[in-house]
Design an enzyme around this catalytic site. Structure first.
Site, short mmCIF file in Angstrom:
data_model
loop_
_atom_site.label_atom_id
_atom_site.label_comp_id
_atom_site.label_asym_id
_atom_site.label_seq_id
_atom_site.Cartn_x
_atom_site.Cartn_y
_atom_site.Cartn_z
N HIS A 113 4.00 14.34 6.59
CA HIS A 113 4.12 15.74 6.27
C HIS A 113 4.74 16.46 7.34
O HIS A 113 4.47 16.23 8.29
CB HIS A 113 2.58 16.27 5.99
CG HIS A 113 1.82 15.55 5.15
ND1 HIS A 113 1.89 15.79 3.78
CD2 HIS A 113 0.82 14.48 5.14
CE1 HIS A 113 1.10 15.02 3.18
NE2 HIS A 113 0.28 14.19 4.05
N CYS A 153 -1.69 -3.47 3.66
CA CYS A 153 -2.63 -4.41 3.50
C CYS A 153 -1.98 -5.97 3.47
O CYS A 153 -0.78 -6.05 3.39
CB CYS A 153 -3.17 -4.46 1.99
SG CYS A 153 -4.21 -2.60 1.53
N SER A 184 0.78 -1.24 0.01
CA SER A 184 -0.19 -0.13 0.04
C SER A 184 0.79 1.30 -0.24
O SER A 184 1.56 1.41 -0.92
CB SER A 184 -0.97 0.08 1.14
OG SER A 184 -2.00 0.94 0.93
#
Length: 119
Positions: A67, A82, A62
């Protein structure tokens, strides 16, 4: 059946993070993913002006998004892993520990929130 592990956190940024270039954020994510035995497929980063960085790595399992908010001395991280053909929860937990150590210079993973989704 698809199982999905989501981890997210807002971590305090250590002083080291303030000296990182945009490429360093990608390298930190890639190195941590590889140490967690996840498969890096791609990457993208952007430096905002006058400050801040967003970085994403695409994984076969995935993705991870980061940030950096220098004005708040914080880093937000979202991890989505996943279970495809095997349970990847331990790999996701390892990734949270590695990123916490790199970003906050801490072993405390109490700031992470976890969500498990199965369908």
């Amino acid at each position: 059946m698809i199982n999905s592990h989501h981890f997210s956190a807002i971590l305090p940024a250590s002083q080291t993070v303030f000296s990182w270039e945009t490429a360093d954020f990608i390298q930190i994510l890639k190195n941590a993913a590889q140490k967690a035995e996840l498969t890096v497929m791609g990457e993208l980063a952007f430096a905002f002006q006058p400050q801040g960085v967003s970085a994403v790595i695409l994984l076969a399992e995935s993705h991870v998004a980061l940030h950096f908010w220098p004005e708040e001395a914080k880093v937000t991280i979202d991890i989505h892993i996943c279970d495809h053909q095997k349970d990847n929860l331990e790999k996701a937990i390892t990734l949270t520990k590695l990123l916490t150590r790199e970003i906050s210079e801490s072993e405390n993973i109490a700031d992470w929130k976890y969500l498990f989704i199965s369908s």
